[in-house]
Design an enzyme around this catalytic site. Structure first.
Site, PDB file in Angstrom:
ATOM      1  N   ASP A   1       0.870  -1.160   0.000  1.00 20.03           N
ATOM      2  CA  ASP A   1       0.000   0.000   0.000  1.00 20.03           C
ATOM      3  C   ASP A   1       0.914   1.219   0.000  1.00 20.03           C
ATOM      4  O   ASP A   1       2.105   1.123   0.293  1.00 20.03           O
ATOM      5  CB  ASP A   1      -0.911  -0.014   1.230  1.00 20.03           C
ATOM      6  CG  ASP A   1      -2.189   0.777   1.023  1.00 20.03           C
ATOM      7  OD1 ASP A   1      -2.191   1.678   0.157  1.00 20.03           O
ATOM      8  OD2 ASP A   1      -3.173   0.527   1.738  1.00 20.03           O
ATOM      9  N   TRP A   2       0.369   2.380  -0.315  1.00 19.70           N
ATOM     10  CA  TRP A   2       1.195   3.573  -0.525  1.00 19.70           C
ATOM     11  C   TRP A   2       1.907   3.970   0.780  1.00 19.70           C
ATOM     12  O   TRP A   2       1.270   4.280   1.769  1.00 19.70           O
ATOM     13  CB  TRP A   2       0.335   4.691  -1.068  1.00 19.70           C
ATOM     14  CG  TRP A   2       0.252   4.754  -2.562  1.00 19.70           C
ATOM     15  CD1 TRP A   2       0.336   5.889  -3.318  1.00 19.70           C
ATOM     16  CD2 TRP A   2       0.087   3.684  -3.499  1.00 19.70           C
ATOM     17  NE1 TRP A   2       0.240   5.573  -4.657  1.00 19.70           N
ATOM     18  CE2 TRP A   2       0.087   4.238  -4.801  1.00 19.70           C
ATOM     19  CE3 TRP A   2      -0.050   2.300  -3.370  1.00 19.70           C
ATOM     20  CZ2 TRP A   2      -0.044   3.459  -5.948  1.00 19.70           C
ATOM     21  CZ3 TRP A   2      -0.191   1.521  -4.514  1.00 19.70           C
ATOM     22  CH2 TRP A   2      -0.178   2.102  -5.782  1.00 19.70           C
TER      23      TRP A   2
END
Length: 820
Positions: free
Chosen positions: A319-320
């Site tokens: 995920d970012w």
């Protein structure tokens, strides 16, 4: 804090970002020009697609490898490129260091403005840059570019995940996925960052609207249908958030403490079912720690279980900004780090040179990335149109929305609105429906049909006096609202308009019926609250009672529509209403779809995929959600919105999540898992088993007959109660389900369900095995988890071990799990 720093900090709270860059009208071919320089050679350079993947990897320099496994980063709106110092040390945000974006993020125009991220191109080897976009409910991209509204790029906001799961109809969800995938392809993206398949552990979960269910079987089958639908259009998905990411509070720092059995039976099972039945191109690891280690750095999760035990062939991405150690992530089998930055690439190069990261592991990660790139529209040079058929897709969204709505109450057949012409429409949300949640799950859509529009479109007459009052009230209230700071923090809801007793009495005299809409919204970055969210506000309760009293005094009825993304308390006010329709968040055609059900054009056939409790303390995780914050050493920087506070949450309820808890411990729910009414009635009959003893598999059959007066569909749910000699188990567990065709009055359909030993097995931690115990099993066919219509027994003579697995994910502390 400086304004720009605050903007960056708040926007970075979400895992996925909407990106605006200049020079947006340059061609996508430019993206492949910026590459790492390779040593000069007279030999023919291998090309991706013409040579084997292994040959291409062999030709790559270490620096090229380090860029391919790390995303390009992104250009933050309103922020200058990183300084030379920041490129070396990271960008300081409230005492925390974020990796800076690569210069490519600023110098190479985006192919799809507003997409979440890109990978690096290596053009000398024929490797293009691919584009990843947000959007579990529709592709999230910039709808207006270069301030030119003459050409727009709006997308369809499809119904949210919880509504789609409430349809219990994989075929329907596949159709939604196919429409969704067509928009992804035609807008030029390669991979969509969804679907989200985390479990509804607690009703306050801020992103529950994105997720499907409290049950892993429903979750897995609906997710598989969505993935298969999207990927049928030649684009990829990223099933997320892997794993045990069941809250937004402190999501980047929380340590989820959970037993291996609960992980494998509840929190991993939905992923396993979806992955094995749809083969998503990518899996996204989650932010949280799992039993002490970030999920993106857990090799036993990402390689041992996902790739070795389940046979996953795609790539894993973070995920970012997920995780903290790029080298540990690569070693764990987290192939792609997003959104990426040069510091991560440098760390990988240094680790390979020092021997801390084997080049063999790095090559294995690259091989997975390249195998996915080979599938993409970008690699295949697909000429996207930027003009998907939005009108057609809106019809798909409308149909799906209506079929996933759940009729919770229908006293005295108040619905459908057969003899109704004049409607008094109450509640702010009736005039401003909520299509979907906030954050990366939101969609830039051209419109949302309100309920007043939907009713009017269907020929109903909405009381002008009430309508005009709401229009004026809402206009004034909006003018006083603050400007929305960013896309994931929704504006506070407008307080309900006060209505006098005289006005209600007058309206009740003129209208045939009252409809009141309750609205709730939530999303990425924060969990929901109890007061004025899970529970109705005092103003809402008073308004419902006053409307109910005024209309009942005239012998008229009140219908309540729930335009909500997550579960709310209903028991304290539901008696005031004659009918309750759970519309969830239905997407851009919301008002039309709700009216389709209210009018009877569509017979409701949705069933709850998540339980509505009587009260919040009845929820099995209520005592430990969202966990506790930990003490930190003196001098620790204050918590940022991005990273939150160090915390931990212990899943003390173990396997007893949702109906597994309510039914086992005899806790009455307001509306049970699997519950939902119809405008017709169904009879269950002729239940049979293929045998009284298990021999490899067993088939159950049951006949469903429409005994009512209108055509309709029924969801048939099959639960199994298993012997508990060696392992405690829930009272029953969902093991199969199916939805009938549209049955005309008096028409019947016989449904078959085949159960295997794997379907019946539970995870035994002591044996590291999935085991179907010996003993008597009861197969139950029902209309909900508590409304069982028919049941039959069979026996297994000797315990069956269906699978042996690796020792993995062990908690570091003892968990005092709930026991019967």
């Amino acid at each position: 804090m400086k304004k720009n720093s605050f903007l960056l900090l708040t926007i970075l709270l979400v895992g996925i970002f909407s990106i605006n860059v200049s020079a947006q009208n340059k061609t996508a071919a430019t993206a492949s020009k910026k590459v790492a320089t390779a040593p000069k050679s007279m030999a023919v350079v291998p090309q991706l697609g013409k040579n084997s993947v292994k040959e291409v990897i062999k030709a790559m320099t270490l620096e090229e490898k380090s860029k391919l496994v790390v995303g390009m980063g992104f250009k933050m709106p309103g922020m200058p490129p990183p300084t030379p110092k920041q490129m070396k040390e990271g960008v300081d945000i409230g005492g925390f260091k974020l990796p800076p974006s690569d210069a490519d993020a600023y110098n190479i125009p985006e192919k799809v403005p507003g997409a979440a991220g890109r990978t690096h191109a290596i053009s000398r080897l024929g490797i293009p840059s691919i584009t990843l976009s947000d959007g579990p409910a529709g592709i999230r991209i910039d709808p207006i570019r270069n301030n030119d509204s003459s050409k727009t790029y709006y997308a369809t906001a499809f119904p949210v995940g919880t509504l789609l799961a409430s349809s219990w109809d994989p075929d329907l969800v596949h159709k939604v996925g196919a429409a969704f995938g067509g928009e992804i392809r035609e807008y030029g993206a390669d991979v969509i960052l969804g679907p989200g398949v985390n479990i509804h552990r607690n009703p306050l979960g801020g992103r529950n609207f994105e997720y499907y269910s409290e049950d892993p079987l429903v979750t897995g089958r609906i997710a598989a249908a969505m993935i298969n639908g999207i990927q049928s259009q030649g684009v990829g998905t990223s099933i997320k958030h892997f794993a045990a990411n069941n809250q937004e509070t402190n999501r980047n720092s929380v340590n989820t403490i959970v037993s291996e059995r609960a992980m494998r039976e509840i929190y991993l099972k939905g992923f396993e079912i979806a992955i094995k039945n749809s083969h998503p191109w990518t899996v996204m690891s989650s932010y949280n720690r799992l039993n002490g280690t970030y999920t993106s750095e857990r090799r036993d999760l990402l390689t041992t279980i996902l790739k070795d035990e389940w046979g996953f062939k795609g790539l894993v991405m973070t995920d970012w900004f997920g995780g903290h150690n790029a080298v540990a992530q690569e070693k764990a089998g987290n192939d792609l780090l997003m959104p990426g930055g040069p510091l991560q690439s440098k760390a990988i190069v240094d680790a390979v040179k020092s021997g801390k990261l084997s080049e063999k592991q790095l090559n294995a990660n690259i091989e997975r990335i390249l195998n996915i790139i080979l599938k993409t529209p970008e690699f295949k040079k697909y000429k996207y149109s930027n003009a998907p058929d939005l009108k057609r897709d809106a019809e798909v969204a409308r149909s799906a929305a209506a079929q996933g709505m759940v009729l919770l109450k229908d006293e005295h057949d108040v619905l459908p609105l057969n003899k109704v012409k004049n409607i008094a429409l109450f509640g702010n949300t009736s005039y401003d429906l909520i299509a979907g949640g906030t954050g990366s799950g939101d969609v830039h859509k051209a419109y949302t049909i309100s309920l007043v529009q939907g009713l009017t479109n269907a020929g109903y007459i909405v009381d002008d006096k009430i309508k005009d009052s709401y229009d004026a009230y809402m206009k004034e209230a909006r003018s006083k609202q603050p400007k929305q700071r960013n896309f994931f923090i929704a504006l506070p809801p407008i307080p309900q308009m006060a209505l006098s007793a005289d006005m209600l009495a007058a309206v009740a005299g003129n209208a045939d019926i009252a409809i009141y809409t309750i609205g709730r919204n939530a999303g990425e970055g924060a969990d929901r609250k109890l007061e004025n969210d899970f529970y109705l506000s005092s103003d809402e309760k008073s308004l419902i009672k006053n409307i109910s009293d005024a209309f009942h005094a005239k012998g008229k009825k009140l219908v309540i529509v729930l335009n909500i993304g997550g579960v709310i308390e209903t028991a304290s006010w539901r008696d005031e209403a004659d009918g309750i329709l759970l519309a969830w968040q239905p997407g851009l055609e919301a008002g039309n779809a709700i009216t389709d059900v209210l009018s009877g054009k569509v017979n409701p056939s949705g069933k709850l995929a998540t339980t509505f409790p009587m009260d919040y303390p009845d929820v099995p995780s209520a005592k430990n959600f969202p966990g506790k914050e930990l003490s930190v050493p003196a001098g620790t920087p204050p918590p940022s919105m991005l990273f939150g506070r160090p915390s931990e949450v212990t899943y003390e309820e173990g396997i007893y999540v949702g109906y597994r808890y309510y039914n086992t411990f005899d806790v009455k729910a307001a509306y049970d898992f699997g519950y939902g009414l119809s405008y017709t009635k169904f009879k269950y009959s002729d239940m049979k088993l293929s045998s009284k003893t298990f021999n490899g598999s067993i088939t159950a059959t049951v006949t469903i007959t429409n005994t009512g007066d209108v055509a309709g569909r029924e969801v048939v749910e099959v639960y199994v109660s298993a012997p508990q000699k060696n392992l405690p188990k829930p009272e029953e567990e969902l093991k199969a389900f199916a939805k009938t065709k549209t049955l005309q009055p008096k028409e019947s359909q016989t449904i078959n369900f085949t159960l295997t030993a794997k379907d019946l097995a539970s995870f035994d931690p002591a044996r590291l095995s999935w085991v179907a115990e010996a003993g008597t099993y009861t197969v139950k066919a029902g209309a909900s988890s508590t409304d069982i219509k028919k049941d039959k027994n069979f026996t297994i003579a000797k315990a069956i071990v269906t699978e042996k697995v690796h020792d993995a994910l062990q908690p570091q502390v003892k968990i005092a799990e709930l026991k019967k």
